[in-house]
Design an enzyme around this catalytic site. Structure first.
Site, PDB file in Angstrom:
ATOM      1  N   HIS A  97       0.879  -1.167   0.000  1.00 49.10           N
ATOM      2  CA  HIS A  97       0.000   0.000   0.000  1.00 49.10           C
ATOM      3  C   HIS A  97       0.911   1.210   0.000  1.00 49.10           C
ATOM      4  CE1 HIS A  97      -3.246   2.619   2.153  1.00 49.10           C
ATOM      5  NE2 HIS A  97      -3.091   2.938   0.879  1.00 49.10           N
ATOM      6  N   ASP A  98       0.740   2.107  -0.965  1.00 51.57           N
ATOM      7  CA  ASP A  98       1.698   3.196  -1.130  1.00 51.57           C
ATOM      8  C   ASP A  98       1.870   4.029   0.144  1.00 51.57           C
ATOM      9  OD1 ASP A  98      -0.795   4.464  -1.359  1.00 51.57           O
ATOM     10  OD2 ASP A  98      -0.474   5.082  -3.435  1.00 51.57           O
TER      11      ASP A  98
END
Length: 479
Positions: free
Chosen positions: A242-243
């Site tokens: 997840h960025d």
């Protein structure tokens, strides 16, 4: 110093995909060294089909492979030690036999955001969901999208976007834990799929792949991907996929008095905690407990981000009133903050694509406040409204978690926006440290380097390397 037998530095490739663009970066890490170079950048965004908004994954796949070929060329004879992938959260691809059965939907598809929550809440109420998953209510969370999904029966596996992209490279089908934690289907206490909840919602447990942690080697690049990129045999390493999880690794947080804002299309505002906060107060405040790297908790809320600015500029350009962001920000800085309204950027009207200046005007009319009349006033309204939302979120996070916050770290694209950073300092009454801009790519690179034995081992060690190699801008409250 690197351990005996290890090289003095490594090069790795970070595939960093956002909701409006994607990049491939090559990072170099070693003692006193941490830098990233962009070798490819490409557009990414919603495409409209007959049945709603989708992602153009065929184009995305092509861009990723071409970007990795560029990374191979940039790396030269030294080569790449590994590749890591991070993307936005919640969206997924459904596959059978490793092949997509349908084009993935975009999380801003309005029909799914309406139908899904109704169907889920008919089976389990929001309070019970929060106590099981720790997630704030967002109508586009994966479990709501799945409740409106029409292709479940055609699929044998669900792959979240970063895992789907990684599977194009290796063929492996896994779920990286930080991103899986955003689905609303993970048990917040155990970090594993909540099989009972999945069954309650009528989803097949076999649809969900095994979970891996950041740092795991999930496979090697092979097949057509290996031929096209020239990287056959190079390992793929799970990062904080997840960025935001990667961005928080790359945020130079120090001590318990630090908060963060990962500023991009969304503004992710919160704290890094050792454990989730599952109180009714946290639930009512709409704070989420997402998994972080090394078992940490990202206690945060999703606030509107620079999406408001980009959609406003896009609207003006479509009307023949093209304006560049640096130019309008300079003009907006001349508008006193006291002269513009503060709009509720969390109002659902601002989430879908569309005419943001008109929506700001309609919000102001409904709330009997004077609306901005010029482009600079509109931009200053957005800046001050975002800053007010972030300051409020920081206050709430500190109160709910029992923390005293002295410093706010702004990372990501928004850290370059000096007007926004100063507004956050002014409205929060706290010092703001802005940077690094490339926190997400740095976090991705650092986890790969740690896996290779060239960084870490602790998060504190990784962040110390960020502080030692990157300049930060300081904003002091003026009001």
């Amino acid at each position: 110093m690197p351990a005996a037998g290890l090289p003095s530095s490594v090069q790795v490739a970070a595939v960093d995909l956002g909701a409006s663009s994607g990049r491939v970066m090559v990072g170099r890490v070693g003692p006193g060294t941490l830098d990233v170079t962009q070798v490819a950048r490409f557009p990414n965004g919603a495409v409209t089909r007959a049945d709603g908004l989708h992602w153009d994954v065929a184009a995305l796949r092509s861009h990723v492979l071409d970007g990795l070929a560029a990374a191979r060329d940039f790396a030269g004879d030294e080569g790449l030690t590994s590749v890591g992938v991070d993307t936005w959260a919640v969206d997924y691809g459904l596959v059978r036999g490793g092949v997509l059965v349908a084009e993935p939907f975009h999380y801003r598809d309005e029909r799914r955001c309406t139908v899904g929550p109704e169907r889920v809440h008919a089976r389990i109420n929001q309070g019970d969901l929060y106590r099981r998953t720790g997630l704030q209510y967002l109508p586009f969370n994966t479990l709501y999208q799945l409740a409106a999904e029409e292709h479940l029966a055609d699929a044998d596996r669900l792959l979240l976007m970063p895992d789907l992209v990684a599977s194009w490279l290796t063929g492996a089908q896994v779920a990286e834990r930080t991103n899986a934690s955003t689905t609303g289907l993970l048990d917040v206490r155990t970090g594993h799929w909540d099989r009972d909840l999945i069954t309650t919602l009528g989803l097949g447990p076999s649809l969900f792949p095994g979970i891996v942690d950041p740092g795991a080697r999930t496979g090697v690049i092979a097949g057509e991907a290996g031929d096209r990129t020239g990287l056959a045999g190079v390992p793929v390493v799970a990062v904080g996929s997840h960025d935001t999880a990667s961005a928080i690794v790359g945020a130079p947080l120090e001590g318990e008095d630090a908060a963060y804002i990962s500023s991009g299309t969304w503004g992710l505002v919160g704290l890094e905690l050792p454990a989730p906060v599952l109180t009714d107060t946290a639930w009512m405040a709409n704070f989420t407990n997402e998994g972080g790297v090394d078992g940490t908790t990202r206690f945060l809320t999703n606030a509107m981000g620079t999406w408001l600015l980009s959609e406003t500029l896009r609207t003006w350009a479509g009307a023949g009133q093209r304006a560049e962001l640096p130019e309008v920000l300079r003009a907006a800085a001349e508008v006193p903050a006291s002269r513009v309204p503060i709009v509720d950027v969390q109002d659902p009207r601002f989430q879908p694509p569309g005419d943001m200046p008109a929506r700001i005007e309609s919000w102001c009319a409904e709330h009997a406040v004077a609306s901005p009349q010029t482009q600079p006033e509109t931009i200053r309204t957005i800046i001050e409204s975002l800053a007010a939302a972030y300051a409020s979120a920081i206050e709430t996070a500190a109160g709910v978690a029992g923390r005293t916050i002295d410093t706010i770290h702004v990372v990501g694209g928004g850290s370059q926006n000096a007007l926004l950073c100063q507004a956050i300092a002014d409205r929060s009454g706290r010092h703001v440290l802005a940077g690094p801009v490339e926190a997400t790519a740095l976090g991705n690179v650092l986890i790969q380097a740690r896996t290779a034995g060239l960084a870490g081992p602790s998060l504190a060690d990784l962040r110390e390397l960020v502080r030692a190699t990157h300049d930060l801008a300081t904003f002091t409250p003026l009001q």
